[in-house]
Design an enzyme around this catalytic site. Structure first.
Site, PDB file in Angstrom:
ATOM      1  N   CYS A   1      -4.955   2.193  -5.785  1.00 20.47           N
ATOM      2  CA  CYS A   1      -4.573   2.821  -4.520  1.00 20.47           C
ATOM      3  C   CYS A   1      -5.653   3.821  -4.132  1.00 20.47           C
ATOM      4  O   CYS A   1      -5.732   4.901  -4.725  1.00 20.47           O
ATOM      5  CB  CYS A   1      -3.223   3.516  -4.664  1.00 20.47           C
ATOM      6  SG  CYS A   1      -2.552   4.091  -3.092  1.00 20.47           S
TER       7      CYS A   1
ATOM      8  N   CYS B   1       0.834  -1.201   0.000  1.00 17.84           N
ATOM      9  CA  CYS B   1       0.000   0.000   0.000  1.00 17.84           C
ATOM     10  C   CYS B   1       0.868   1.250   0.000  1.00 17.84           C
ATOM     11  O   CYS B   1       0.950   1.978   0.997  1.00 17.84           O
ATOM     12  CB  CYS B   1      -0.949   0.007   1.187  1.00 17.84           C
ATOM     13  SG  CYS B   1      -2.266   1.231   1.023  1.00 17.84           S
TER      14      CYS B   1
END
Length: 401
Positions: free
Chosen positions: A344, A164
């Site tokens: 994302c 991430c």
């Protein structure tokens, strides 16, 4: 040493997002003889940890018993891998067992290298230092944010691939938005230190994030990396890789993202990619098959792929692994191909999000083409907070999405 007497047709190392999703999809295809090697009794939905740290969700919402997500008909071996021998087709575990396999799926995730930054392991979780990369510390992040009314807050992003990749800056925006609403942002210096040469690697999204940072008055330091933390003095050292110098900053709050790498037992195995200084597993970028061991597949955070390490990437990788693995079991070459899609969800405020979706070529790959996803949106925040967790628990982990 005890030895399992039979060979597992499919052995999956890792019971996280990637391992469970692959197992569920294989079962839906009728594959039997699947075993998951996973030591933890807790399964975490990690994407919500950012919102936990930002005071918009609770840690309890992110956890389920591991047993509850193991697909029916799949054997759970509650143990940890400590070595793999792809020539002998065996995996050694922490308990001393030797597991034999016909097909191996590597999905153990990565490890957080807290000790790689001097002083970080000793300081995280106390005295204003925290990290959303652990469920233990994410609640501390919110505690420190809401108690800060003045001073200096620093948010860091290390060099190298991490899971991430947007998370280190998402929490900076959430914190700044909170302080703005409280009327204290004017009294807080906010520094965002990113090891990358740009705020985001896709230019379309980078332009929007630059506006977000400017809105909050955040000092963005590119090609800057956390070198050390001195918890006694509450000082940290940043390295400016572009200028070749260092700077010491006194902090009141530090959100540190630890350096990350493949699990140590994989780094030293023949499956590690020689091109990866972090020990991530070698895999064909499109088929996700190991180039030297055709019965070994890698996906998720541990795979050395030129894309961001996200759950959204796993959602697209899992069907490819399943298709190619089933073909391999039948002695055929699989036709499954992964294009590098990743996503994302960049939270930019307590109620706004920029949904970045792209592929290996950094081309935009929007899931909702009729919506303008090149800017922050409130509806995308609701997707992040409510839609994606539901998709995860009831779709991905069930092999349906």
């Amino acid at each position: 040493m005890s030895t399992t007497p039979h060979r597992h047709p499919v052995l999956i190392i890792g019971g996280g997002t990637a391992g469970i999703t692959v197992a569920a999809r294989l079962r839906r295809k009728g594959v039997r003889g699947i075993a998951i090697l996973e030591p933890s009794d807790t399964h975490w939905y990690q994407p919500l940890w950012t919102l936990v740290g930002g005071g918009r969700a609770t840690a309890e919402l992110t956890r389920r018993p591991e047993r509850s997500v193991i697909p029916p008909g799949v054997e759970w071996i509650r143990d940890a891998a400590t070595a793999v021998d792809p020539d002998a087709e065996t995996v050694t575990t922490a308990s001393g067992a030797e597991l034999r396999y016909e097909h191996l799926v590597l999905a153990p995730g990565l490890q957080l290298d807290w000790s790689a930054v001097p002083g970080l392991a000793e300081s995280v979780g106390r005295d204003g230092v925290s990290s959303n990369y652990s469920p233990e510390y994410a609640p501390k992040t919110w505690e420190f944010i809401r108690n800060l009314t003045s001073g200096t807050a620093v948010f860091t992003h290390p060099a190298g691939p991490i899971k991430c990749g947007g998370a280190p800056q998402k929490i900076a925006y959430l914190a700044a938005d909170h302080w703005r609403r409280e009327g204290t942002l004017k009294d807080i210096r906010v520094v965002l230190a990113l090891a990358e040469p740009a705020i985001f690697k896709v230019e379309t999204y980078a332009r929007e994030l630059e506006k977000v940072a400017a809105r909050y008055g955040i000092e963005v330091r590119l090609q800057s990396e956390l070198l050390s933390v001195d918890p006694e003095r509450r000082e940290l050292t940043l390295a400016d890789r572009a200028a070749g110098d260092t700077e010491r900053i006194s902090y009141d709050f530090l959100h540190a993202t630890p350096p990350q790498s493949a699990p140590d037992w994989l780094k030293t195995s023949p499956l590690a990619d020689p091109a990866s200084p972090y020990g991530y597993v070698e895999a064909d970028a499109h088929t996700l098959v190991h180039p030297r061991y055709p019965n070994v597949y890698a996906l998720g955070d541990v795979a050395n792929l030129p894309t961001s390490k996200t759950g959204a990437a796993v959602r697209k990788q899992a069907p490819v692994v399943v298709e190619n693995l089933i073909a391999g079991m039948a002695g055929r070459s699989g036709t499954g191909r992964y294009d590098g899609y990743t996503s994302c969800p960049l939270v930019t405020a307590r109620d706004k999000m920029l949904l970045a979706e792209f592929d290996y070529d950094l081309a935009l790959a929007p899931s909702f083409p009729v919506i303008n996803l090149k800017k922050e949106r409130r509806d995308m925040w609701y997707l992040k907070r409510y839609g994606l967790p539901a998709l995860y628990w009831h779709g991905m982990l069930k092999g349906r999405a």
